[in-house]
Design an enzyme around this catalytic site. Structure first.
Site, mmCIF file in Angstrom:
data_model
loop_
_atom_site.group_PDB
_atom_site.id
_atom_site.type_symbol
_atom_site.label_atom_id
_atom_site.label_comp_id
_atom_site.label_asym_id
_atom_site.label_seq_id
_atom_site.Cartn_x
_atom_site.Cartn_y
_atom_site.Cartn_z
ATOM 1 N N ASP A 11 0.863 -1.195 0.000
ATOM 2 C CA ASP A 11 0.000 0.000 0.000
ATOM 3 C C ASP A 11 0.891 1.234 0.000
ATOM 4 O OD1 ASP A 11 -2.509 1.460 0.179
ATOM 5 O OD2 ASP A 11 -1.935 1.964 2.215
ATOM 6 N N SER A 12 0.298 2.369 -0.383
ATOM 7 C CA SER A 12 1.043 3.627 -0.324
ATOM 8 C C SER A 12 1.448 3.961 1.108
ATOM 9 C CB SER A 12 0.174 4.760 -0.884
ATOM 10 O OG SER A 12 -1.007 4.863 -0.117
ATOM 11 N N CYS A 74 -4.201 -1.385 -2.285
ATOM 12 C CA CYS A 74 -4.346 0.060 -2.448
ATOM 13 C C CYS A 74 -5.186 0.271 -3.707
ATOM 14 C CB CYS A 74 -2.955 0.678 -2.614
ATOM 15 S SG CYS A 74 -2.966 2.437 -2.993
ATOM 16 N N GLU A 158 -3.478 9.634 7.570
ATOM 17 C CA GLU A 158 -2.014 9.463 7.637
ATOM 18 C C GLU A 158 -1.423 10.365 8.729
ATOM 19 O OE1 GLU A 158 0.551 7.704 5.488
ATOM 20 O OE2 GLU A 158 -1.132 6.371 5.057
ATOM 21 N N CYS A 192 -11.231 2.786 -0.640
ATOM 22 C CA CYS A 192 -9.864 3.169 -0.269
ATOM 23 C C CYS A 192 -9.572 2.427 1.026
ATOM 24 C CB CYS A 192 -9.760 4.671 -0.049
ATOM 25 S SG CYS A 192 -8.175 5.165 0.693
ATOM 26 N N HIS A 194 -7.662 2.993 3.391
ATOM 27 C CA HIS A 194 -7.503 3.807 4.602
ATOM 28 C C HIS A 194 -8.844 4.067 5.303
ATOM 29 C CE1 HIS A 194 -3.525 4.783 3.042
ATOM 30 N NE2 HIS A 194 -3.263 5.526 4.096
#
Ligand code: DGL
Length: 273
Positions: A11-12, A74, A158, A192, A194
């Site tokens: 993932d990013s 992701c 994040e 997403c 996240h």
């Protein structure tokens, strides 16, 4: 034929840990190697070329660590880099495979909706790629898809701001945008990895009769099914119950944040690509 190695999860940043969490729940015996490209996250607002280049570097690093099967956990990388990597970079005839999260989600999401109207929340990159409407049409031609890009959500998460009042503002804004444009949707997909971290706030701003779906379980079931259907690939996935975590940014910071996504403490190692 190459030796068995861990399943690579990419993932990013931290989001893929919400997927890995469900994967280890369903498939605990395999070894997993997680890579978060935290130093360059978020990917969601980056160009196609940059997402492709960064994702390819991370995929190549995971291959160099002995993975033969990699999951891009992701949506942004799945939307903007997966097809190019599969078509241009994977050498035909080898045992290396890269899979994404959009197709397995598109395969089942229509089953959740009675009204055949589904909302998708995602990063600007995922939404602009139109990957979800295109893929969902293939499996559920009657389902109408409504999309909403949420550019601030990944940066909030994040930066560990998912519980702050500021997060409420942005969650409320995008949920209400989506619902105004699409009366009748009864299912919202968090497109997403996240976004499960914002689940409580998303739930609070969404009518109770609208179902909210996170991808983790769907992707984990799809991986289990893939391994059953591809025994040769399955034999290349080692089974020692190991989980190792790598980040392109600070390992200390990763360890502080990652537990909220993975559901248990994480000890990571920094790498330079
Ligand atoms: N978890 C990634 C996704 O699913 C976040 C992308 C980003 O870095 O913006 O799209």
């Amino acid at each position: 034929m190459q030796q068995a190695g861990p399943i690579g999860i990419f993932d990013s940043g931290y989001g893929g840990l919400t997927v890995l969490r469900e994967i280890v729940q369903q498939l605990p015996d395999y070894d997993y190697l997680y890579l978060g490209d935290n130093a360059r996250a978020p990917y969601g607002t980056r160009s196609f070329e940059m997402v492709y280049q960064y994702t390819l570097e991370c995929v190549n690093w995971l291959f160099s660590q002995g993975c033969s099967l990699i999951i891009l956990a992701c949506n942004t990388a799945s939307a903007k880099a997966l097809r190019s990597i599969q078509q241009r970079d994977l050498v035909p005839g080898t045992d290396k495979r890269v899979l994404g999260v959009i197709r397995p989600t598109a395969e089942v999401i229509g089953n959740y909706s009675q009204t055949t109207k589904v909302g998708i929340l995602g990063t600007p990159g995922t939404i602009a790629s139109e990957s979800y409407p295109i893929e969902i049409k293939k499996f559920f031609p009657d389902v109408q898809v409504f999309q909403e890009a949420c550019p601030m959500w990944v940066p909030l998460i994040e930066n560990n701001e998912q519980d702050s009042p500021g997060a409420d503002l942005f969650v409320e804004r995008h949920i209400s945008n989506l619902l105004h444009r699409s009366p009748g949707i009864d299912t919202i997909l968090l497109g997403c990895t996240h976004y499960p971290l914002l689940m409580d706030k998303i739930r609070a701003h969404t009518p109770a009769d609208v179902r909210i779906i996170a991808q983790g379980e769907i992707v984990a079931s799809s991986l289990a099914d893939y391994l059953r259907r591809h025994p040769v690939q399955e034999m290349l996935c080692s089974r020692g119950g190991q989980r190792r975590f790598f980040t392109t940014d600070s390992a200390g910071e990763f360890d502080r944040q990652a537990g909220a996504f993975f559901g248990q403490p994480v000890q990571s190692t920094h790498i330079t690509l």
